[in-house]
Design a protein around this motif. Sequence first.
Motif, PDB file in Angstrom:
ATOM      1  N   LEU A 104       0.827  -1.321   0.330  1.00  0.00           N
ATOM      2  CA  LEU A 104      -0.081   0.056   0.039  1.00  0.00           C
ATOM      3  C   LEU A 104       0.731   1.302   0.146  1.00  0.00           C
ATOM      4  O   LEU A 104       2.311   1.455   0.619  1.00  0.00           O
ATOM      5  CB  LEU A 104      -0.575  -0.031   1.358  1.00  0.00           C
ATOM      6  CG  LEU A 104      -1.820  -1.315   1.339  1.00  0.00           C
ATOM      7  CD1 LEU A 104      -2.625  -0.947   2.807  1.00  0.00           C
ATOM      8  CD2 LEU A 104      -3.253  -0.945   0.715  1.00  0.00           C
ATOM      9  N   VAL A 105       0.605   2.251  -0.726  1.00  0.00           N
ATOM     10  CA  VAL A 105       0.893   3.708  -0.577  1.00  0.00           C
ATOM     11  C   VAL A 105      -0.173   4.290  -0.193  1.00  0.00           C
ATOM     12  O   VAL A 105      -1.471   4.687  -1.367  1.00  0.00           O
ATOM     13  CB  VAL A 105       0.881   4.037  -2.058  1.00  0.00           C
ATOM     14  CG1 VAL A 105       1.474   6.088  -1.450  1.00  0.00           C
ATOM     15  CG2 VAL A 105       2.659   2.981  -2.230  1.00  0.00           C
ATOM     16  N   LEU A 106      -0.602   4.805   1.242  1.00  0.00           N
ATOM     17  CA  LEU A 106      -1.342   5.269   1.888  1.00  0.00           C
ATOM     18  C   LEU A 106      -1.142   6.841   1.736  1.00  0.00           C
ATOM     19  O   LEU A 106      -0.153   7.183   2.350  1.00  0.00           O
ATOM     20  CB  LEU A 106      -1.559   5.239   3.063  1.00  0.00           C
ATOM     21  CG  LEU A 106      -1.796   3.721   3.054  1.00  0.00           C
ATOM     22  CD1 LEU A 106      -2.069   3.199   4.996  1.00  0.00           C
ATOM     23  CD2 LEU A 106      -3.214   3.032   2.855  1.00  0.00           C
ATOM     24  N   MET A 107      -1.600   7.943   1.346  1.00  0.00           N
ATOM     25  CA  MET A 107      -1.665   9.886   0.946  1.00  0.00           C
ATOM     26  C   MET A 107      -2.603   9.865   2.009  1.00  0.00           C
ATOM     27  O   MET A 107      -3.372   9.627   1.974  1.00  0.00           O
ATOM     28  CB  MET A 107      -1.321   9.797  -0.651  1.00  0.00           C
ATOM     29  CG  MET A 107      -0.879   8.286  -1.259  1.00  0.00           C
ATOM     30  SD  MET A 107      -0.915   8.819  -3.354  1.00  0.00           S
ATOM     31  CE  MET A 107       0.464  10.575  -3.746  1.00  0.00           C
ATOM     32  N   LYS A 108      -2.576  11.350   2.050  1.00  0.00           N
ATOM     33  CA  LYS A 108      -2.386  12.752   2.854  1.00  0.00           C
ATOM     34  C   LYS A 108      -3.561  11.424   3.276  1.00  0.00           C
ATOM     35  O   LYS A 108      -4.776  11.620   4.036  1.00  0.00           O
ATOM     36  CB  LYS A 108      -4.039  12.607   1.472  1.00  0.00           C
ATOM     37  CG  LYS A 108      -3.303  13.606   0.725  1.00  0.00           C
ATOM     38  CD  LYS A 108      -4.694  14.435  -0.520  1.00  0.00           C
ATOM     39  CE  LYS A 108      -3.606  14.788  -1.288  1.00  0.00           C
ATOM     40  NZ  LYS A 108      -4.983  15.704  -2.132  1.00  0.00           N
ATOM     41  N   VAL A 109      -2.778  11.262   4.442  1.00  0.00           N
ATOM     42  CA  VAL A 109      -3.155  10.365   6.561  1.00  0.00           C
ATOM     43  C   VAL A 109      -3.530  11.362   6.829  1.00  0.00           C
ATOM     44  O   VAL A 109      -4.932  10.305   7.889  1.00  0.00           O
ATOM     45  CB  VAL A 109      -1.905   9.117   6.381  1.00  0.00           C
ATOM     46  CG1 VAL A 109      -2.387   8.364   7.640  1.00  0.00           C
ATOM     47  CG2 VAL A 109      -1.582   8.516   5.165  1.00  0.00           C
ATOM     48  N   PHE A 110      -2.921  12.503   7.008  1.00  0.00           N
ATOM     49  CA  PHE A 110      -2.862  13.088   8.524  1.00  0.00           C
ATOM     50  C   PHE A 110      -4.717  12.756   9.159  1.00  0.00           C
ATOM     51  O   PHE A 110      -4.309  12.587  10.234  1.00  0.00           O
ATOM     52  CB  PHE A 110      -2.913  14.401   7.979  1.00  0.00           C
ATOM     53  CG  PHE A 110      -2.728  15.470   9.377  1.00  0.00           C
ATOM     54  CD1 PHE A 110      -2.383  15.370  10.436  1.00  0.00           C
ATOM     55  CD2 PHE A 110      -3.890  16.053   9.160  1.00  0.00           C
ATOM     56  CE1 PHE A 110      -2.754  15.720  11.584  1.00  0.00           C
ATOM     57  CE2 PHE A 110      -3.599  17.502  10.204  1.00  0.00           C
ATOM     58  CZ  PHE A 110      -3.247  17.115  11.509  1.00  0.00           C
ATOM     59  N   ARG A 111      -6.261  13.036   8.183  1.00  0.00           N
ATOM     60  CA  ARG A 111      -6.837  12.992   9.453  1.00  0.00           C
ATOM     61  C   ARG A 111      -7.310  12.300   9.788  1.00  0.00           C
ATOM     62  O   ARG A 111      -8.028  12.125  10.452  1.00  0.00           O
ATOM     63  CB  ARG A 111      -7.998  13.884   8.422  1.00  0.00           C
ATOM     64  CG  ARG A 111      -7.791  15.504   8.257  1.00  0.00           C
ATOM     65  CD  ARG A 111      -9.189  16.195   7.975  1.00  0.00           C
ATOM     66  NE  ARG A 111      -8.626  17.664   7.718  1.00  0.00           N
ATOM     67  CZ  ARG A 111      -8.519  18.221   6.194  1.00  0.00           C
ATOM     68  NH1 ARG A 111      -8.519  17.538   5.452  1.00  0.00           N
ATOM     69  NH2 ARG A 111      -7.895  19.445   6.609  1.00  0.00           N
ATOM     70  N   GLN A 112      -6.839  11.021   8.843  1.00  0.00           N
ATOM     71  CA  GLN A 112      -7.682   9.884   9.008  1.00  0.00           C
ATOM     72  C   GLN A 112      -6.403   9.058   9.592  1.00  0.00           C
ATOM     73  O   GLN A 112      -6.741   7.477  10.172  1.00  0.00           O
ATOM     74  CB  GLN A 112      -8.033   9.075   7.941  1.00  0.00           C
ATOM     75  CG  GLN A 112      -8.814   9.719   6.844  1.00  0.00           C
ATOM     76  CD  GLN A 112     -10.052   8.800   6.903  1.00  0.00           C
ATOM     77  OE1 GLN A 112     -10.654   8.887   7.945  1.00  0.00           O
ATOM     78  NE2 GLN A 112     -10.823   9.651   5.933  1.00  0.00           N
ATOM     79  N   PHE A 113      -5.271   9.628  10.270  1.00  0.00           N
ATOM     80  CA  PHE A 113      -4.354   8.237  11.144  1.00  0.00           C
ATOM     81  C   PHE A 113      -4.269   7.546  12.375  1.00  0.00           C
ATOM     82  O   PHE A 113      -4.102   6.622  11.779  1.00  0.00           O
ATOM     83  CB  PHE A 113      -2.958   9.557  11.721  1.00  0.00           C
ATOM     84  CG  PHE A 113      -2.579   8.320  11.929  1.00  0.00           C
ATOM     85  CD1 PHE A 113      -1.224   7.903  11.351  1.00  0.00           C
ATOM     86  CD2 PHE A 113      -1.540   8.635  13.385  1.00  0.00           C
ATOM     87  CE1 PHE A 113      -0.293   7.436  11.649  1.00  0.00           C
ATOM     88  CE2 PHE A 113      -0.775   8.053  14.019  1.00  0.00           C
ATOM     89  CZ  PHE A 113      -0.317   7.128  13.601  1.00  0.00           C
ATOM     90  N   GLU A 114      -5.079   7.920  12.842  1.00  0.00           N
ATOM     91  CA  GLU A 114      -5.908   7.232  14.409  1.00  0.00           C
ATOM     92  C   GLU A 114      -6.752   6.041  12.971  1.00  0.00           C
ATOM     93  O   GLU A 114      -6.420   4.547  13.766  1.00  0.00           O
ATOM     94  CB  GLU A 114      -6.682   7.560  15.245  1.00  0.00           C
ATOM     95  CG  GLU A 114      -5.813   8.529  15.770  1.00  0.00           C
ATOM     96  CD  GLU A 114      -5.214   7.885  16.326  1.00  0.00           C
ATOM     97  OE1 GLU A 114      -4.834   6.670  16.918  1.00  0.00           O
ATOM     98  OE2 GLU A 114      -3.766   8.857  16.945  1.00  0.00           O
ATOM     99  N   GLY A 115      -7.457   5.956  12.610  1.00  0.00           N
ATOM    100  CA  GLY A 115      -8.183   4.378  11.098  1.00  0.00           C
ATOM    101  C   GLY A 115      -7.310   3.771  11.000  1.00  0.00           C
ATOM    102  O   GLY A 115      -7.393   2.350  11.445  1.00  0.00           O
ATOM    103  N   VAL A 116      -6.536   4.610  10.161  1.00  0.00           N
ATOM    104  CA  VAL A 116      -5.810   4.179   9.644  1.00  0.00           C
ATOM    105  C   VAL A 116      -4.976   3.181  10.288  1.00  0.00           C
ATOM    106  O   VAL A 116      -4.443   1.968  10.072  1.00  0.00           O
ATOM    107  CB  VAL A 116      -5.115   4.327   8.662  1.00  0.00           C
ATOM    108  CG1 VAL A 116      -3.416   4.081   7.954  1.00  0.00           C
ATOM    109  CG2 VAL A 116      -5.638   5.651   7.849  1.00  0.00           C
ATOM    110  N   LYS A 117      -3.492   3.842  11.146  1.00  0.00           N
ATOM    111  CA  LYS A 117      -3.061   2.682  12.375  1.00  0.00           C
ATOM    112  C   LYS A 117      -3.997   1.190  13.063  1.00  0.00           C
ATOM    113  O   LYS A 117      -3.867   0.281  12.945  1.00  0.00           O
ATOM    114  CB  LYS A 117      -2.889   3.633  13.384  1.00  0.00           C
ATOM    115  CG  LYS A 117      -1.762   3.647  14.397  1.00  0.00           C
ATOM    116  CD  LYS A 117      -1.604   4.352  15.760  1.00  0.00           C
ATOM    117  CE  LYS A 117      -0.781   3.813  16.489  1.00  0.00           C
ATOM    118  NZ  LYS A 117      -0.554   4.378  17.888  1.00  0.00           N
TER     119      LYS A 117
END
Lengths: 231, 231
Positions: free
Chosen positions: A169-182
Amino acid sequence: MAKLIGIGVGPGDPELLTLKAIKALKEIDILLLPTGRAGGESEAYGIACNYIPEQVTQIKRHFPMTSNTVEMLGAIQEIAAEIIPMIQAGKTIGFITLGDPMLYSTYGYLKKFVELECEVATIPGIMSFGAIASGTNHILCEGDTPLVVYPCTDDLSRLDALLAIGSALVLMKVFRQFEGVKAKLIANGLADSCVIASNYGKPNEVLYRSLEDVNPENLSYFTTILVNPKA
Amino acid sequence: MAKLIGIGVGPGDPELLTLKAIKALKEIDILLLPTGRAGGESEAYGIACNYIPEQVTQIKRHFPMTSNTVEMLGAIQEIAAEIIPMIQAGKTIGFITLGDPMLYSTYGYLKKFVELECEVATIPGIMSFGAIASGTNHILCEGDTPLVVYPCTDDLSRLDALLAIGSALVLMKVFRQFEGVKAKLIANGLADSCVIASNYGKPNEVLYRSLEDVNPENLSYFTTILVNPKA
């Protein structure tokens, strides 16, 4: 023949410009500079400025970054309406764009309006995730594993299916979703198969090799996570 | 300090070399040239040859392209064992690679062996699909649509899930699976949202804009299909 040339300037390091991009910058009459904020500076200009001849006319225009698609397309259509007569009058216009012009770039929208009336050409650029991978020693993908480039600007609903497939994966513009992605990556055992890069290549760059180490307060809007399940 | 430098030379057009790649070619002592066939020519050398100084020592080594992973890794490990002492003796070795070194490249395997003993650096290159997209006026991806890069070397079982997500696609090495891929794309209404490129950028290049027009006899192993569902 006069035309619009979309020129990818890569993600930040001026040495990642291609010979073809530099050659194009020398052939244009007018340089159209996009700015993300009204009255702001063009980041792409900062990368390419040493290769732009003095006699090239520069016109800076604001391309709004908004989730309101109607507003955004309206603004871009106005800019297209301004430059089409210039091209029809024989001028070649260069539009410089961060990374690659064909991947999540405002250039794509401008191109669609302009190509209805004029010739358009495009020069590829180094994509940000390719530069991050090389710079951090991270193999993006091997063998028959798919690679997914995912902009984390939606509700992440498609991310589960992609993780189930076993993609890199390349996850872009993660900032606002960081906790969910993590949470999703940790649940899939990928906490330590990542590179987390914020403001990559800039003076305020932040890099992490494990999701557990990340201090979200250090992450900017331009945060990318590279995930290689085989790493 | 002496090291191995992986240098992406892009997909074929020498003008798509970056300034950084050209600079690295001038700094190396030894150039390691990969060939896909024993005794064959290096395609990457054909792209970069005009930028390689005469005094650089060239060593050509066969990197077998085989589905037998054990055999492939064994051959690459032998090459690593040959070059590690050269680096430890103070030489900087360049390894040129088609496209980008971090994406489906033999370089990734070589790097893993060498970095256990020596310093390694990597320079990104223009990816083949980025060059095809720009050259054919095809927008790879926009907005919040994911982009999936999919090597069609497996049984295509993961392709259905990716299509269900509504991803934009880069389908690589399509040749042997062309009929299966075509059926899946047509079933998803994507016959005319494609660019089909075989031997892109070479004298025997073949391009199609619709799957219905393709004569499979004209396609080589190096066939890529770009799919943008919004195109």
